[in-house]
Enzyme design. Sequence first.
Site, mmCIF file in Angstrom:
data_model
loop_
_atom_site.group_PDB
_atom_site.id
_atom_site.type_symbol
_atom_site.label_atom_id
_atom_site.label_comp_id
_atom_site.label_asym_id
_atom_site.label_seq_id
_atom_site.Cartn_x
_atom_site.Cartn_y
_atom_site.Cartn_z
ATOM 1 N N ASN A 18 -1.103 -0.377 6.182
ATOM 2 C CA ASN A 18 -2.144 0.649 6.309
ATOM 3 C C ASN A 18 -2.565 1.022 4.890
ATOM 4 O O ASN A 18 -1.857 1.757 4.208
ATOM 5 C CB ASN A 18 -1.550 1.854 7.071
ATOM 6 C CG ASN A 18 -2.496 3.037 7.112
ATOM 7 O OD1 ASN A 18 -3.677 2.921 6.767
ATOM 8 N ND2 ASN A 18 -1.972 4.187 7.531
ATOM 9 N N TRP A 19 -3.702 0.477 4.478
ATOM 10 C CA TRP A 19 -4.133 0.675 3.090
ATOM 11 C C TRP A 19 -4.685 2.081 2.851
ATOM 12 O O TRP A 19 -4.938 2.467 1.718
ATOM 13 C CB TRP A 19 -5.194 -0.364 2.697
ATOM 14 C CG TRP A 19 -4.687 -1.772 2.659
ATOM 15 C CD1 TRP A 19 -3.426 -2.219 2.980
ATOM 16 C CD2 TRP A 19 -5.428 -2.950 2.292
ATOM 17 N NE1 TRP A 19 -3.348 -3.590 2.835
ATOM 18 C CE2 TRP A 19 -4.567 -4.060 2.410
ATOM 19 C CE3 TRP A 19 -6.748 -3.175 1.886
ATOM 20 C CZ2 TRP A 19 -4.972 -5.372 2.121
ATOM 21 C CZ3 TRP A 19 -7.164 -4.476 1.602
ATOM 22 C CH2 TRP A 19 -6.271 -5.559 1.720
ATOM 23 N N LYS A 20 -4.933 2.811 3.937
ATOM 24 C CA LYS A 20 -5.516 4.167 3.842
ATOM 25 C C LYS A 20 -6.795 4.129 3.007
ATOM 26 O O LYS A 20 -7.517 3.124 3.034
ATOM 27 C CB LYS A 20 -4.466 5.143 3.296
ATOM 28 C CG LYS A 20 -3.166 5.091 4.111
ATOM 29 C CD LYS A 20 -2.211 6.207 3.818
ATOM 30 C CE LYS A 20 -0.963 6.036 4.667
ATOM 31 N NZ LYS A 20 0.018 7.101 4.476
ATOM 32 N N HIS A 56 -2.751 8.522 13.664
ATOM 33 C CA HIS A 56 -1.937 8.649 12.444
ATOM 34 C C HIS A 56 -1.809 10.127 12.099
ATOM 35 O O HIS A 56 -2.747 10.902 12.309
ATOM 36 C CB HIS A 56 -2.596 7.869 11.301
ATOM 37 C CG HIS A 56 -1.708 7.764 10.103
ATOM 38 N ND1 HIS A 56 -1.549 8.808 9.224
ATOM 39 C CD2 HIS A 56 -0.890 6.779 9.672
ATOM 40 C CE1 HIS A 56 -0.669 8.444 8.293
ATOM 41 N NE2 HIS A 56 -0.256 7.217 8.545
ATOM 42 N N GLY A 96 4.927 8.773 2.620
ATOM 43 C CA GLY A 96 4.525 8.908 1.219
ATOM 44 C C GLY A 96 5.449 9.766 0.376
ATOM 45 O O GLY A 96 5.104 10.145 -0.740
ATOM 46 N N SER A 99 7.623 5.611 4.178
ATOM 47 C CA SER A 99 8.356 5.216 2.969
ATOM 48 C C SER A 99 9.150 3.919 3.111
ATOM 49 O O SER A 99 10.192 3.757 2.473
ATOM 50 C CB SER A 99 9.263 6.365 2.489
ATOM 51 O OG SER A 99 8.472 7.474 2.090
ATOM 52 N N GLY A 152 2.563 2.037 4.296
ATOM 53 C CA GLY A 152 1.448 2.591 3.535
ATOM 54 C C GLY A 152 1.514 2.114 2.093
ATOM 55 O O GLY A 152 1.083 1.008 1.752
ATOM 56 N N GLY A 153 2.097 2.944 1.224
ATOM 57 C CA GLY A 153 2.128 2.673 -0.219
ATOM 58 C C GLY A 153 2.562 1.258 -0.584
ATOM 59 O O GLY A 153 1.901 0.590 -1.401
HETATM 60 P P1 PGA Z 1 4.035 5.257 3.444
HETATM 61 O O1 PGA Z 1 2.939 5.495 4.621
HETATM 62 O O2 PGA Z 1 4.607 3.892 3.667
HETATM 63 O O3 PGA Z 1 3.221 5.346 2.181
HETATM 64 O O4 PGA Z 1 5.038 6.322 3.585
HETATM 65 C C1 PGA Z 1 3.184 5.052 5.913
HETATM 66 C C2 PGA Z 1 2.015 5.415 6.805
HETATM 67 O O5 PGA Z 1 1.456 6.504 6.656
HETATM 68 O O6 PGA Z 1 1.605 4.636 7.692
#
Ligand code: PGA
Length: 248
Positions: free
Chosen positions: A9-11, A94, A170, A210, A231-232
């Site tokens: 998920n690149w956001k 989300h 995150g 995370s 995400g990250g």
């Molecule tokens: P993160 O995000 O891996 O940066 O914690 C996960 C997500 O929100 O899907």
Amino acid sequence: MTRMLIAGNWKMNGDISMAQNLATTIAREGDASNCEYLLCPPFTAIQTVAAAIGDSGISLGGQDCHAAEAGAHTGDISVGMLTNLGCEYVIVGHSERRSNHGESNADVKAKTKAAVEGGLTAIVCVGESEAERESGDALAVVGSQVASSLPDAASATNTVMAYEPVWAIGTGKVPTVEQIAEMHIHIQSVLAQELGNDSAKTFRILYGGSVNAENADEILRTDGVGGALVGGASLKAESFLAIGRSCP
Ligand code: PGA
């Protein structure tokens, strides 16, 4: 056995050249026999990513969709627009949509229904806040999100669940493997109540929050975990691919 799903998920990150480079590297180096890799770039980069992944076997998805087919919804994207660009998946509910855009379980349910009726696989996100975890309400909160976010049409073939504790997104904080296993087994039991046992048994339930190259091995070996929503660590090919290689 179904392959695990490793979803990036690149956001709201990157630009077209970053999307092109990242998707090209993942398509070149991602071994689809380890797992199913899925990229969910920002809407503006979907076409670029679709061209970069070509027929490599990497899947493509949107980060959100509107529940309606078309109409006066400024700034929104329909399911048909996503399938038109080659998407097979869409993330719905989300926690950043739930908190930044006030989306309720009913909204998530309507989006999930639109997604599955329109031919996409919905990735339905659920997860408790830190306060809910601390007060001992995590199982109840997540159970009720699952029960109220799924339409009757949801099944293991058109829907994936993602357990994402809000406090782990995150932040670098991750639940213990016992907490992850407990929640995934709980989600499966709620799915069994809602949809019947047969469908629940085969549901993919991702963990998100995370996940990185270092902790993926342990998380992906946890009972009930069918993959990860990342995400990250999905913004760098190296860490995203390392997570995929950690799949048992
Ligand atoms: P993160 O995000 O891996 O940066 O914690 C996960 C997500 O929100 O899907």
